[in-house]
Write an enzyme that holds these catalytic residues in place. Sequence first.
Site, PDB file in Angstrom:
ATOM      1  N   SER A  39       0.681  -1.097   0.237  1.00 20.99           N
ATOM      2  CA  SER A  39       0.040   0.105   0.032  1.00 20.99           C
ATOM      3  C   SER A  39       0.570   1.300   0.283  1.00 20.99           C
ATOM      4  CB  SER A  39      -1.398  -0.185   1.570  1.00 20.99           C
ATOM      5  OG  SER A  39      -2.027   0.835   1.570  1.00 20.99           O
ATOM      6  N   ASP A 159      -6.032  -3.141  -2.468  1.00 16.94           N
ATOM      7  CA  ASP A 159      -4.602  -3.119  -0.901  1.00 16.94           C
ATOM      8  C   ASP A 159      -3.913  -4.568  -0.735  1.00 16.94           C
ATOM      9  OD1 ASP A 159      -3.682  -2.374   1.762  1.00 16.94           O
ATOM     10  OD2 ASP A 159      -4.252  -0.579   0.842  1.00 16.94           O
TER      11      ASP A 159
END
Length: 282
Positions: A39, A159
């Site tokens: 991320s 993510d």
Amino acid sequence: MYNAGLILEGGGMRGVYTAGVLDAFLDAGIEFSSVYGVSAGSCHACSYLSKQRGRAFRVNVDYLDDPNYCGAKTFLKTGNVFGPEMLYEQIPDVLDPFDHQVFLNYPGKFYAVVTDVDTGAARYLRVRDLRKQMWMIRASSSLPLVSKTLVVKGHKLLDGGIADSIPIRKSIEDGNEKNVVILTRDKGYRKEPNKLMPLMYLRYPKYKAFLHAMETRHIRYNETLDFLEEQEKEGKVLIIRPQVKVDVGRVEKDKAKLTVLYKQGFHDGGQMIETMKEYLEK
């Protein structure tokens, strides 16, 4: 370059801590043969590997007031809380140009961690050329609920932190006997069950494996923290993390708070240089 793994946890805007640590590494000429970014960690890895000191911090704080960058207006306009066109086109191509040539010269391996929505499993995407593969960084950073699912070659991606927030085991599997891990939470932190699961079930009703990964994320995360602390006691891993509780939200817009956290990361990274060299050179 050290033959070791560098693991960068995500955390949205808390990642400015990581940006500070990595700038301290750049000042000291510290490089790793393998880098794993999750991320926000994958975003900051880019500026670190292109050796653009200060860029990761600038990208996080210089555009906070721009409605195309992040926040409710961005979400209403694009379906993403962080504006993809601004983040992955305007900034790297025009506003704060990314040094692709230096990045291409990096001789090691860089992986962006993503979550496969169909399987709920982590995928570790090898990033070689960001002129063609910026989508990997975008997918790694696409938060559920507040980002559109990225579909690439039939794969639905979100993510990386959902499936593997801190990919220490992956680095060990890849043969890295020594690892440096940068976390964005203080030592006492433990993840709680996700309070937004009812919304997850409404948003992703068809994806049972993904929902299971979301529901059990806190268990895997806390187990990984326990594993890291065991590894640290045995001298097998070196952990750098905030020394005090972080008072910065995932979508923080307070520049003063972000600046303090960045400076904290830079300080902590600098303080660890000699200890890290000793560990990596054993």
